[in-house]
Motif scaffolding. Structure first.
Motif, PDB file in Angstrom:
ATOM      1  N   SER A   1       0.829  -1.204   0.000  1.00 45.17           N
ATOM      2  CA  SER A   1       0.000   0.000   0.000  1.00 45.17           C
ATOM      3  C   SER A   1       0.864   1.255   0.000  1.00 45.17           C
ATOM      4  O   SER A   1       0.542   2.242  -0.662  1.00 45.17           O
ATOM      5  CB  SER A   1      -0.919   0.002   1.221  1.00 45.17           C
ATOM      6  N   MET A   2       1.983   1.212   0.746  1.00 42.41           N
ATOM      7  CA  MET A   2       2.865   2.376   0.795  1.00 42.41           C
ATOM      8  C   MET A   2       3.479   2.645  -0.574  1.00 42.41           C
ATOM      9  O   MET A   2       3.628   3.802  -0.986  1.00 42.41           O
ATOM     10  CB  MET A   2       3.960   2.156   1.835  1.00 42.41           C
ATOM     11  N   GLY A   3       3.824   1.576  -1.289  1.00 38.93           N
ATOM     12  CA  GLY A   3       4.357   1.763  -2.643  1.00 38.93           C
ATOM     13  C   GLY A   3       3.338   2.391  -3.569  1.00 38.93           C
ATOM     14  O   GLY A   3       3.651   3.264  -4.378  1.00 38.93           O
ATOM     15  N   HIS A   4       2.097   1.945  -3.443  1.00 39.66           N
ATOM     16  CA  HIS A   4       1.019   2.513  -4.257  1.00 39.66           C
ATOM     17  C   HIS A   4       0.786   3.978  -3.887  1.00 39.66           C
ATOM     18  O   HIS A   4       0.623   4.837  -4.760  1.00 39.66           O
ATOM     19  CB  HIS A   4      -0.257   1.691  -4.028  1.00 39.66           C
ATOM     20  N   LEU A   5       0.808   4.272  -2.593  1.00 34.70           N
ATOM     21  CA  LEU A   5       0.600   5.641  -2.132  1.00 34.70           C
ATOM     22  C   LEU A   5       1.730   6.559  -2.596  1.00 34.70           C
ATOM     23  O   LEU A   5       1.493   7.719  -2.950  1.00 34.70           O
ATOM     24  CB  LEU A   5       0.486   5.650  -0.604  1.00 34.70           C
ATOM     25  N   ALA A   6       2.953   6.035  -2.581  1.00 34.14           N
ATOM     26  CA  ALA A   6       4.086   6.850  -3.030  1.00 34.14           C
ATOM     27  C   ALA A   6       3.918   7.286  -4.489  1.00 34.14           C
ATOM     28  O   ALA A   6       4.265   8.416  -4.860  1.00 34.14           O
ATOM     29  CB  ALA A   6       5.392   6.060  -2.863  1.00 34.14           C
ATOM     30  N   LYS A   7       3.360   6.387  -5.313  1.00 35.76           N
ATOM     31  CA  LYS A   7       3.142   6.731  -6.719  1.00 35.76           C
ATOM     32  C   LYS A   7       2.051   7.791  -6.885  1.00 35.76           C
ATOM     33  O   LYS A   7       2.073   8.581  -7.829  1.00 35.76           O
ATOM     34  CB  LYS A   7       2.758   5.472  -7.513  1.00 35.76           C
ATOM     35  N   LEU A   8       1.090   7.789  -5.963  1.00 36.46           N
ATOM     36  CA  LEU A   8      -0.034   8.727  -6.061  1.00 36.46           C
ATOM     37  C   LEU A   8       0.166   9.985  -5.222  1.00 36.46           C
ATOM     38  O   LEU A   8      -0.726  10.844  -5.162  1.00 36.46           O
ATOM     39  CB  LEU A   8      -1.323   8.025  -5.598  1.00 36.46           C
ATOM     40  N   LYS A   9       1.314  10.112  -4.579  1.00 31.01           N
ATOM     41  CA  LYS A   9       1.557  11.216  -3.649  1.00 31.01           C
ATOM     42  C   LYS A   9       1.324  12.585  -4.294  1.00 31.01           C
ATOM     43  O   LYS A   9       0.569  13.417  -3.771  1.00 31.01           O
ATOM     44  CB  LYS A   9       2.987  11.124  -3.106  1.00 31.01           C
ATOM     45  N   ASP A  10       1.954  12.839  -5.424  1.00 30.17           N
ATOM     46  CA  ASP A  10       1.815  14.152  -6.083  1.00 30.17           C
ATOM     47  C   ASP A  10       0.364  14.430  -6.459  1.00 30.17           C
ATOM     48  O   ASP A  10      -0.131  15.554  -6.302  1.00 30.17           O
ATOM     49  CB  ASP A  10       2.704  14.221  -7.330  1.00 30.17           C
ATOM     50  N   LYS A  11      -0.327  13.413  -6.942  1.00 27.64           N
ATOM     51  CA  LYS A  11      -1.723  13.558  -7.356  1.00 27.64           C
ATOM     52  C   LYS A  11      -2.599  13.962  -6.166  1.00 27.64           C
ATOM     53  O   LYS A  11      -3.400  14.900  -6.249  1.00 27.64           O
ATOM     54  CB  LYS A  11      -2.214  12.244  -7.973  1.00 27.64           C
ATOM     55  N   PHE A  12      -2.438  13.257  -5.053  1.00 25.03           N
ATOM     56  CA  PHE A  12      -3.248  13.573  -3.879  1.00 25.03           C
ATOM     57  C   PHE A  12      -2.916  14.965  -3.336  1.00 25.03           C
ATOM     58  O   PHE A  12      -3.813  15.699  -2.898  1.00 25.03           O
ATOM     59  CB  PHE A  12      -3.031  12.523  -2.780  1.00 25.03           C
ATOM     60  N   GLU A  13      -1.639  15.314  -3.326  1.00 27.42           N
ATOM     61  CA  GLU A  13      -1.258  16.626  -2.792  1.00 27.42           C
ATOM     62  C   GLU A  13      -1.897  17.762  -3.594  1.00 27.42           C
ATOM     63  O   GLU A  13      -2.360  18.761  -3.021  1.00 27.42           O
ATOM     64  CB  GLU A  13       0.264  16.764  -2.767  1.00 27.42           C
ATOM     65  N   LYS A  14      -1.937  17.605  -4.902  1.00 24.59           N
ATOM     66  CA  LYS A  14      -2.523  18.662  -5.744  1.00 24.59           C
ATOM     67  C   LYS A  14      -4.043  18.678  -5.649  1.00 24.59           C
ATOM     68  O   LYS A  14      -4.658  19.728  -5.470  1.00 24.59           O
ATOM     69  CB  LYS A  14      -2.090  18.454  -7.204  1.00 24.59           C
ATOM     70  N   GLU A  15      -4.656  17.499  -5.777  1.00 23.88           N
ATOM     71  CA  GLU A  15      -6.116  17.436  -5.817  1.00 23.88           C
ATOM     72  C   GLU A  15      -6.759  17.706  -4.456  1.00 23.88           C
ATOM     73  O   GLU A  15      -7.860  18.271  -4.385  1.00 23.88           O
ATOM     74  CB  GLU A  15      -6.562  16.061  -6.326  1.00 23.88           C
ATOM     75  N   ARG A  16      -6.083  17.332  -3.385  1.00 21.20           N
ATOM     76  CA  ARG A  16      -6.680  17.438  -2.052  1.00 21.20           C
ATOM     77  C   ARG A  16      -6.124  18.607  -1.236  1.00 21.20           C
ATOM     78  O   ARG A  16      -6.524  18.790  -0.082  1.00 21.20           O
ATOM     79  CB  ARG A  16      -6.444  16.126  -1.286  1.00 21.20           C
ATOM     80  N   ASN A  17      -5.185  19.350  -1.810  1.00 23.26           N
ATOM     81  CA  ASN A  17      -4.598  20.514  -1.135  1.00 23.26           C
ATOM     82  C   ASN A  17      -3.982  20.109   0.210  1.00 23.26           C
ATOM     83  O   ASN A  17      -4.237  20.699   1.262  1.00 23.26           O
ATOM     84  CB  ASN A  17      -5.657  21.601  -0.915  1.00 23.26           C
ATOM     85  N   ILE A  18      -3.168  19.055   0.153  1.00 24.37           N
ATOM     86  CA  ILE A  18      -2.544  18.532   1.374  1.00 24.37           C
ATOM     87  C   ILE A  18      -1.040  18.378   1.175  1.00 24.37           C
ATOM     88  O   ILE A  18      -0.524  18.482   0.056  1.00 24.37           O
ATOM     89  CB  ILE A  18      -3.131  17.152   1.765  1.00 24.37           C
ATOM     90  N   THR A  19      -0.349  18.131   2.276  1.00 28.08           N
ATOM     91  CA  THR A  19       1.054  17.726   2.249  1.00 28.08           C
ATOM     92  C   THR A  19       1.134  16.330   2.835  1.00 28.08           C
ATOM     93  O   THR A  19       0.603  16.076   3.926  1.00 28.08           O
ATOM     94  CB  THR A  19       1.926  18.684   3.082  1.00 28.08           C
ATOM     95  N   LEU A  20       1.774  15.415   2.109  1.00 28.21           N
ATOM     96  CA  LEU A  20       1.926  14.024   2.546  1.00 28.21           C
ATOM     97  C   LEU A  20       3.374  13.765   2.923  1.00 28.21           C
ATOM     98  O   LEU A  20       4.285  14.034   2.133  1.00 28.21           O
ATOM     99  CB  LEU A  20       1.531  13.068   1.418  1.00 28.21           C
ATOM    100  N   ASP A  21       3.594  13.244   4.115  1.00 29.61           N
ATOM    101  CA  ASP A  21       4.939  12.848   4.543  1.00 29.61           C
ATOM    102  C   ASP A  21       4.912  11.344   4.767  1.00 29.61           C
ATOM    103  O   ASP A  21       4.173  10.856   5.635  1.00 29.61           O
ATOM    104  CB  ASP A  21       5.309  13.595   5.829  1.00 29.61           C
ATOM    105  N   LEU A  22       5.677  10.599   3.980  1.00 30.00           N
ATOM    106  CA  LEU A  22       5.639   9.135   4.021  1.00 30.00           C
ATOM    107  C   LEU A  22       6.874   8.585   4.699  1.00 30.00           C
ATOM    108  O   LEU A  22       7.996   9.017   4.440  1.00 30.00           O
ATOM    109  CB  LEU A  22       5.531   8.564   2.606  1.00 30.00           C
ATOM    110  N   ASP A  23       6.661   7.616   5.585  1.00 28.23           N
ATOM    111  CA  ASP A  23       7.747   6.900   6.227  1.00 28.23           C
ATOM    112  C   ASP A  23       7.614   5.437   5.828  1.00 28.23           C
ATOM    113  O   ASP A  23       6.769   5.085   5.008  1.00 28.23           O
ATOM    114  CB  ASP A  23       7.641   7.070   7.750  1.00 28.23           C
ATOM    115  N   ALA A  24       8.434   4.561   6.424  1.00 34.23           N
ATOM    116  CA  ALA A  24       8.377   3.147   6.037  1.00 34.23           C
ATOM    117  C   ALA A  24       7.002   2.545   6.295  1.00 34.23           C
ATOM    118  O   ALA A  24       6.499   1.765   5.488  1.00 34.23           O
ATOM    119  CB  ALA A  24       9.452   2.353   6.780  1.00 34.23           C
ATOM    120  N   ARG A  25       6.351   2.910   7.428  1.00 33.25           N
ATOM    121  CA  ARG A  25       5.060   2.310   7.769  1.00 33.25           C
ATOM    122  C   ARG A  25       4.016   3.343   8.190  1.00 33.25           C
ATOM    123  O   ARG A  25       2.930   2.978   8.638  1.00 33.25           O
ATOM    124  CB  ARG A  25       5.244   1.271   8.884  1.00 33.25           C
TER     125      ARG A  25
END
Length: 484
Positions: free
Chosen positions: A115-139
Motif C-alpha cells: 500500500s505504501m508503494g502505491h501511495l508513493a506513486k499517487l503522492k503528487d496527485k493527492f497533494e494537488k487534488e486534495r490541497n494537502i502535504t503528505l509525509d511518508l515513512d516506512a510504515r
C-alpha cells in the motif's frame, strides 16, 4: 511548515526567542525509553524540536528513588512541544508521529509495504487534488491540510484509503509454471523477498491442468508476484530493493543527476535495467538472472554511498540466514516493524536496511546482537577428508549419537561436502566442538597417516607444537572453517 504551502506541513525546530530551561520528573524505569536504543529516540526528539534534553547520569542526592529529573532547554514553544512529545514516547508512540499530530496532521499507521508503494506513486496527485502535504515513512503516512483545516486532512485520508482498497483486497491466483522449473521459481530470492514484505504465501500446486504456483495475499502483491514468476519461468530475472518513501525527492537536483549518471554506468556494466522513480518506495531491476543479482548488489553499494545514514547492508554468514529470519520468519517480521524496510536476500546472504536513521540503527543493532548469539550457539568447519567425517559419525552412527547425547548439541555431518555443523546451547556447542576437534585430529586426513588438524604435520592435534590441546589455535587452526 517548510513543505506546508499555506498551512500545515512537517515542522522543523519550534519558535524563536530566548532559550529557557525546564525540568521534568520521570519514572526511573522510563529514562531508557526517552533515550531509546543507541540514543535514537532522544536524537529524534532533539532534532525535531530544537531542544536540548539532559538525562541524569545518576540519581541526585535527596532525589526520590523512584523518579529522575530530566532537564530540557529550548524556546518556550519548543519546550512545550518537547514535553508533549516525551509524554507520547512514554505512551509508546514515535516522536515524529506525536509531533505531527501536535502540528495538526492526520496519521495513517502500520501501512503495509504494498500500500505504501502505491501511495508513493499517487503522492503528487493527492497533494494537488486534495490541497494537502503528505509525509511518508516506512510504515506511516502523515497528512497535513495546507489550509490548516483538519477536516480537509480527514477527507484526504478517506480518499487515500478508498484508493488503496483494490490492492489491499485478499485474493488467490495460480500461475502456471513448467514442472521442471517449479522448485527453482518458488525459491527465487525476489519472490521470497516479496513474500517477506507483503505477507504473500506461495505454494506449489499440481492439478490435472498441470503444475503451478498458488498465490494468496493482497491483490497488488499477487499481481507483482505473477509478473516475477512469469519472467523467471521464461529464464529471465527480476528483483527489487525496497526503499524509504520520498528518499529521492529530498535530494538536491545536482545529487539526483549524479545518481542517475551512476545508475547509467551500472546498467552499462551489468546489462540489467534499473528503474527508480523519485517518489517510489522501491527500485526495480530486470534482465538476465545473473545480471539482476550483480546489479542489485552494486545498486545497494551505490545507494549506501548517497544515503549513508538511511541505507545499510549487513552481510551474513550463509549458514545464519534461517537463524536471522527466525522460525516462520518471525524475527524478520519483528525487524520490519521497526520503522524501516529490512529485506533479506537469502541467496546472497545479505540484509538490506533502508529507513530513517534511528530505525536503521535499531535494526542494525538487533541483527548484530542476533549474530553474536548465533556465533556462540553454532560452529561449522570444513574437514580435510571423508575419513574425518566417518570418524565423527562412527560405526553405524554410534559416535555421533553418543556425542549428541552427552553434549546436548545437534550435530550434522555431510561426507559429500566434508563439513560438520554443530548447534545448541553455548556450553553444549563448546563441548561438542572440543570433542569433534579431538576426533578429527586423531583421524588425520586419511590414508593411514596422522596429519595434524592444526598444522598438517606428522603428529596428532593434541601433540601439536603450534598450540597443543584439542584443536591447537583458537578458531580451529589453519585448515577447516573453524568457528565463525
Amino acid at each position: 511548515g517548510k513543505n506546508g504551502g499555506g498551512g500545515g506541513g512537517p515542522k522543523g525546530a519550534y519558535g524563536s526567542g530566548p532559550r529557557e530551561e525546564e525540568s521534568l520528573e520521570v519514572d526511573d524505569r522510563d529514562i531508557g525509553r526517552i533515550i531509546g536504543k543507541g540514543g535514537g529516540t532522544i536524537r529524534d526528539l532533539q532534532d525535531l524540536t530544537g531542544c536540548r534534553i539532559i538525562t541524569p547520569q545518576r540519581r541526585a542526592e535527596g532525589e526520590d528513588p523512584g523518579l529522575r529529573t530530566v532537564k530540557i532547554q529550548g524556546t518556550k514553544e519548543a519546550l512545550a512541544k518537547c514535553k508533549e512529545a516525551i509524554s507520547g514516547v512514554l505512551m509508546g508512540d514515535e516522536p515524529r508521529d506525536v509531533l505531527a499530530e501536535l502540528d495538526g496532521a492526520v496519521l495513517m499507521k502500520n501501512v503495509d509495504a504494498m500500500s505504501m508503494g502505491h501511495l508513493a506513486k499517487l503522492k503528487d496527485k493527492f497533494e494537488k487534488e486534495r490541497n494537502i502535504t503528505l509525509d511518508l515513512d516506512a510504515r506511516s503516512a502523515r497528512i497535513w491540510a495546507k489550509d490548516g483545516n483538519r477536516d480537509t486532512a480527514l477527507a484526504a485520508k478517506e480518499a487515500i484509503e478508498e484508493a488503496m482498497e483494490d490492492i489491499t483486497t485478499v485474493d488467490t491466483l495460480t500461475v502456471p509454471v513448467p514442472a521442471h522449473l517449479v522448485n527453482q521459481v518458488i525459491n527465487d530470492s525476489a519472490l521470497r523477498q516479496l513474500q517477506d514484505q507483503t505477507g504473500l504465501t506461495a505454494n506449489v500446486s499440481k492439478t490435472d491442468e498441470g503444475t503451478g504456483i498458488r498465490l494468496t495475499g493482497l491483490a497488488g502483491a499477487i499481481q507483482e508476484a505473477k509478473e516475477l514468476i512469469e519472467r523467471r519461468s521464461h529464464g529471465e530475472g527480476a528483483g527489487f530493493l525496497p526503499l524509504m518513501p520520498g528518499m529521492f525527492s529530498r535530494m538536491p537536483p545536482g545529487k539526483w543527476n549524479e545518481l542517475q549518471a551512476d545508475l547509467g554506468f551500472l546498467m552499462q556494466k551489468t546489462g540489467a535495467q534499473v528503474e527508480i522513480a523519485q517518489g517510489s518506495n522501491r527500485a526495480d531491476v530486470k534482465g538476465g538472472m545473473h545480471e539482476v543479482q550483480a546489479a542489485k548488489l552494486e545498486l545497494m553499494q551505490i545507494l549506501r554511498y548517497y544515503f549513508p545514514q538511511e541505507c545499510d547492508i549487513v552481510e551474513l554468514p550463509p549458514e545464519s540466514v534461517d537463524w536471522i529470519a527466525g522460525e516462520d520468519d518471525r524475527e524478520l517480521m519483528r525487524l520490519q516493524s521497526q520503522g524501516a524496510t529490512a529485506s533479506l536476500d537469502r541467496s546472497a546472504a545479505t540484509m538490506w536496511i533502508c529507513g530513517n536513521t534511528r530505525s536503521v540503527e535499531m535494526i542494525r543493532n538487533r541483527i548484530r546482537n542476533s549474530l553474536q548469539r548465533w556465533d556462540r550457539e553454532h560452529f561449522s568447519m570444513t574437514l580435510n577428508s571423508k575419513n574425518q567425517c566417518f570418524a565423527i559419525i562412527g560405526s553405524g552412527g554410534s559416535t555421533i549419537r553418543e556425542l549428541q547425547s552427552s553434549t546436548g548439541a545437534r550435530i550434522i555431518v555431510d561426507p559429500n561436502q566434508c563439513t560438520v555443523m554443530v548447534a545448541g546451547k553455548e556450553e553444549s556447542v563448546r563441548e561438542a566442538k572440543r570433542r569433534i576437534l579431538e576426533i578429527v585430529g586423531n583421524a588425520g586426513s586419511g590414508g593411514g597417516g596422522r596429519a595434524c588438524f592444526n598444522c598438517g604435520g606428522d603428529h596428532l592435534a593434541r601433540e601439536c607444537p603450534d598450540g597443543g590441546g584439542y584443536g591447537g589455535r583458537k578458531g580451529g587452526g589453519k585448515k577447516g572453517g573453524g568457528s565463525k
